[in-house]
Write a protein that holds these residues in place. Structure first.
Motif, PDB file in Angstrom:
ATOM      1  N   GLU A  89      70.361 -26.535 -49.965  1.00 26.59           N
ATOM      2  CA  GLU A  89      71.684 -25.970 -49.706  1.00 26.59           C
ATOM      3  C   GLU A  89      71.875 -25.713 -48.203  1.00 26.59           C
ATOM      4  N   GLU A  90      70.831 -25.222 -47.541  1.00 21.97           N
ATOM      5  CA  GLU A  90      70.912 -24.966 -46.099  1.00 21.97           C
ATOM      6  C   GLU A  90      71.113 -26.263 -45.329  1.00 21.97           C
ATOM      7  N   LYS A 101      74.606 -27.557 -45.594  1.00 18.33           N
ATOM      8  CA  LYS A 101      75.511 -26.820 -44.704  1.00 18.33           C
ATOM      9  C   LYS A 101      75.452 -27.384 -43.285  1.00 18.33           C
ATOM     10  N   ASP A 149      77.334 -30.658 -43.242  1.00 18.76           N
ATOM     11  CA  ASP A 149      78.768 -30.359 -43.227  1.00 18.76           C
ATOM     12  C   ASP A 149      79.220 -29.906 -41.843  1.00 18.76           C
ATOM     13  N   ALA A 150      78.399 -29.089 -41.175  1.00 21.84           N
ATOM     14  CA  ALA A 150      78.733 -28.627 -39.818  1.00 21.84           C
ATOM     15  C   ALA A 150      78.776 -29.813 -38.855  1.00 21.84           C
ATOM     16  N   GLN A 185      71.520 -23.908 -36.487  1.00 21.79           N
ATOM     17  CA  GLN A 185      71.232 -24.113 -37.912  1.00 21.79           C
ATOM     18  C   GLN A 185      70.090 -25.118 -38.085  1.00 21.79           C
TER      19      GLN A 185
END
Length: 176
Positions: A15-16, A19, A22-23, A136
């Motif tokens: 999930e991380e 993300k 997506d970023a 991230q």
């Protein structure tokens, strides 16, 4: 639908990691290029050994040979074409490569920046979204970083090869 127009998200991503992908996808073209540059400058030493025996520079002569002979403006235009998945000669050459070789191209280009590859402008200031995405990526473990980079690399370049429909899509089992 043509694969080059799809965004690929690996089922193996956490999930991380999703993300982070997506970023990355939310960035504009030049921000994506800047983020790749920063990733390889900050983490290049740890990314390179990810799969050294799984890469073959000879599979990318146009990208790791001819490309170096071009002027800086053309090199930057080619990077943008690849990021934007445009149907061009260099973007097609990139799109035919497997993920590890795609990563190798970006790594080789990052290593040659300022020498035989166009460099970042000296006065370039990273945007907050770039800094956030880089932060991230840095928080992920090594495997997470590599998974993100493979997914990002795979989502670039042009190919008109269509994916094989899955059993869920066709309702049929594969046969020999």
């Amino acid at each position: 639908m043509v694969l080059s127009q799809n965004t690929i998200k690996s089922q193996a991503l956490s999930e991380e990691s999703l993300k982070v992908v997506d970023a990355f996808n939310a960035l504009n073209t030049d921000e994506k290029l800047a983020l790749l540059y920063y990733v390889y400058k900050k983490m290049g030493d740890s990314i390179t050994p990810a799969a050294p025996t799984a890469t073959d520079p000879q599979l990318a002569p146009k990208l790791l040979g001819d490309y170096y002979e071009l002027d800086s403006d053309r090199q930057l235009a080619i990077m943008r074409e690849i990021v934007n998945r445009e149907d061009t000669e260099y973007s097609r050459a990139y799109g035919t490569l497997k993920q590890n070789n795609q990563l190798m191209v970006w790594f080789a280009w990052a290593q040659a920046m300022g020498d035989t590859v166009v460099d970042m402008p000296g006065d370039y200031q990273a945007t907050q979204p770039i800094n956030d995405a880089l932060g991230q990526i840095e928080k992920l473990d090594f495997e997470g970083q590599i998974s993100v980079l493979r997914t990002v690399a795979e989502n670039m370049g042009y190919t008109d090869i269509q994916p094989i429909p899955s059993q869920a899509e066709t309702g049929k089992t594969p046969s020999l």
